[in-house]
Design a protein around this motif. Structure first.
Motif, short mmCIF file in Angstrom:
data_model
loop_
_atom_site.label_atom_id
_atom_site.label_comp_id
_atom_site.label_asym_id
_atom_site.label_seq_id
_atom_site.Cartn_x
_atom_site.Cartn_y
_atom_site.Cartn_z
N THR A 160 0.87 -1.18 0.00
CA THR A 160 0.00 0.00 0.00
C THR A 160 0.91 1.23 0.00
N ASN A 210 0.61 5.66 -0.37
CA ASN A 210 -0.26 6.85 -0.50
C ASN A 210 -1.74 6.47 -0.49
N GLY A 211 -2.08 5.51 0.35
CA GLY A 211 -3.49 5.11 0.46
C GLY A 211 -4.01 4.34 -0.74
N SER A 221 -2.75 0.23 7.88
CA SER A 221 -3.85 0.45 6.92
C SER A 221 -3.60 -0.15 5.53
N VAL A 244 -4.40 -1.40 2.08
CA VAL A 244 -5.60 -1.29 1.23
C VAL A 244 -5.33 -1.78 -0.19
#
Ligand code: FEO
Length: 385
Positions: free
Chosen positions: A303, A305-306, A338, A340
């Motif tokens: 993942t 930068n989101g 996180s 994603v």
């Protein structure tokens, strides 16, 4: 002068200076821009070459004509690697008749202005033109690789002038086989247009073809069915290898370690064809070509930068914009916080046809642990079936 048949002379050029073909594709063995002169009661040039080779090519044309008048320039494709010298030719042979279709002449006006061609012959799909004993048939094959493309078939010598189709990267004399550089060229340049390539193959099926003279690569004259079969497979988006292509990006080596473990498990499961590619350090077009060649692929990335790590994101874009389809896709995602990427990868294939995701999406939290190692084993088993 190289004679291809009694009446057909090669007047093309090899380009060993080009850095990036189309400003995009690495061509370590250069590129060929093929052009031909056909001598009969009437004479014809079939396609021109890249602009940088204008004078050498014109010398070739003059020598091939041997002082004869030039009657026709046949324009099968308007991309500049084949059309750049139309105006130079019409300047030297002002009475030449330029042969194309209605779309060809719109593009000629766009590239050269409306005064470049004095005599134009607009032909329709399937229309014929006689040079004497050589009767030419024009076969419209739009989007292989531009909308105006047509192929020209010479019934006398059973030669197909195929425009870009069946071409490859590399000079004509490059010491390499056809398959790999033709596949890399095909999926890079016309991969998106499988439906149109299939339709072109359907049209060509009724012609008795003994030689294929593409605008790139070698003249093909033996075992032509083999090349046509490859195009049938590629245009139908069918895999060539029963195996797994693993494409990855790795920032600090942990994702790479996961990929190496997966490759090892697949091999120990008996999967013979396993290819691993570090996308950041590999030729993009080769990676795209491999993704189409294999029946199963694994995308392993972090993942960032989101979203998806940029190199992987661009790679997936390169696949989906070429209608990537009918494949099994495994995912390994890595994220210390996180993560994603897996969901973002799945979303990228939302509009792709018949993509099946392997049930196990491997999630790594920074580095491999027992849980992620077990998930990799499960993924390997799923991809082995
Ligand atoms: Fe080789 Fe589409 O030009």
């Amino acid at each position: 002068m190289e004679k291809i048949t009694n009446d057909l002379i090669y007047v093309g050029v090899d380009d060993t200076d080009v850095d990036l073909f189309e400003g995009l594709y690495t061509v370590p063995n250069g590129m060929a821009y093929n052009s031909y002169v056909l001598l009969d009661e009437k004479t014809a040039v079939i396609d021109t070459v890249d602009e940088r080779f204008c004078s050498r090519w014109l010398e070739n044309v003059r020598a091939a004509l041997g002082g004869r008048k030039l009657d026709y320039l046949i324009v099968d494709h308007m991309e500049s690697d084949h059309s750049a010298n139309i105006a130079a030719l019409t300047a030297e042979y002002p009475d030449v008749t330029v042969v194309g279709n209605s779309k060809t002449f719109i593009m000629i006006d766009e590239f050269f202005g409306s005064n470049a061609v004095k005599n134009a012959l607009t032909v329709g799909d399937g229309e014929k033109l006689s040079l004497g004993k050589h009767e030419l048939t024009f076969v419209f094959t739009p989007m292989v690789h531009w909308p105006e493309v047509m192929m020209t078939y010479d019934a006398h010598d059973k030669v197909l002038f195929s425009a870009d189709a069946f071409g490859k990267f590399g000079t004509r004399g490059a010491a390499e086989g056809w398959d790999d550089e033709a596949r890399r060229y095909y999926f890079g340049i016309v991969g998106k247009f499988g439906v149109q390539v299939k339709s072109a193959l359907g049209k060509l099926a009724s012609f008795d073809i003994k030689k294929i003279c593409s605008t790139h690569g070698p003249i093909l004259e033996n075992d032509l069915g083999r090349y046509i079969d490859k195009y049938a497979v590629w245009s139908a988006y069918l895999p060539e290898y029963d195996g797994v292509f693993i494409a990855y990006t790795s920032i600090y080596g942990h994702t790479k370690a996961a990929v190496e473990l997966l490759a090892e498990k697949l091999k120990s499961n008996g999967v013979k064809n396993v290819k691993v590619c570090d996308l950041a350090r590999s030729d993009r077009a080769q990676a795209v070509s491999d993704a189409f060649a294999y029946g199963k692929i694994v995308l392993a990335t972090t993942t960032y930068n989101g979203g998806i790590f940029p190199t992987m994101r661009e790679f997936i874009d390169n696949l989906t914009e070429r209608n990537y389809q009918s494949r099994t896709v495994g995912i390994i995602e890595n994220g210390a916080w996180s993560p994603v990427a897996a969901n973002a990868i799945k979303a990228k294939f939302e509009k792709s046809k018949d993509i099946v995701f392997a049930p196990t999406a491997v999630k790594i939290r920074a580095a491999l642990d027992d849980e992620s190692r077990k998930a990799i084993e499960s993924l390997a088993d799923e991809l082995t079936k």
